[in-house]
Motif scaffolding. Sequence first.
Motif, short mmCIF file in Angstrom:
data_model
loop_
_atom_site.label_atom_id
_atom_site.label_comp_id
_atom_site.label_asym_id
_atom_site.label_seq_id
_atom_site.Cartn_x
_atom_site.Cartn_y
_atom_site.Cartn_z
N PRO A 11 4.51 -11.54 0.95
CA PRO A 11 5.09 -10.41 0.57
C PRO A 11 4.11 -9.41 1.14
N SER A 12 4.62 -8.21 1.60
CA SER A 12 3.91 -7.04 2.20
C SER A 12 3.22 -6.48 1.13
N ILE A 13 2.03 -5.89 1.37
CA ILE A 13 1.46 -4.75 0.21
C ILE A 13 0.93 -3.52 1.06
N THR A 14 1.21 -2.40 0.59
CA THR A 14 0.66 -1.11 1.18
C THR A 14 -0.81 -0.90 0.49
N VAL A 15 -1.75 -0.98 1.24
CA VAL A 15 -3.35 -0.68 0.88
C VAL A 15 -3.23 0.80 0.73
N ASP A 34 -1.77 1.59 5.37
CA ASP A 34 -1.24 0.43 6.14
C ASP A 34 -0.56 -0.54 5.29
N THR A 35 0.40 -1.22 5.91
CA THR A 35 1.20 -2.33 5.06
C THR A 35 0.91 -3.51 5.65
N ILE A 36 0.33 -4.37 5.07
CA ILE A 36 -0.22 -5.81 5.47
C ILE A 36 0.57 -6.98 4.95
#
Length: 149
Positions: free
Chosen positions: A20-24, A98-100
């Motif tokens: 899943p993506s996560i925003t830092v 940023d979303t990684i």
Amino acid sequence: MSYHGKTFPEFKVGDKLISPSITVTEAHIAIFAGLSGDFNPLHTNEEFAKKLPFQGRIAHGMLTISMQSGFIGMLLAGTAIAFLEADYKFKAPVKINDTIHTELEVAETKPVQKYDGGIVKFNMQIKNQREETVVEGYATVMVSNKRPG
């Protein structure tokens, strides 16, 4: 308690897995600085970091790796025997907001009878919202043949 991590026989060379993506966020950086003791101004002082090539604060490289490690940890919840090896190359900065996400590909598998499981080597890329690779490398883990009962 029931765990649903993937077992060694469930991994096949060529398998691809995407986290899943996560925003830092600011909170991630502040908490990681506190946990690691790394208060380098590159990560914690916006005015200082504005004068550097990335023109602002960036996430700790190991914070980015920790987010990837969490994906592998949950992928193997209850089936991991050991984290054996890793190699990372940092290709681009990760900035606040940023979303990684992590992309894994099973590169190798090798049964290990002694531990009733096997070794899985993942090629790994962490990408940002623009699909730019920010980290690449590999991780090697030992995985059980079965889930705990």
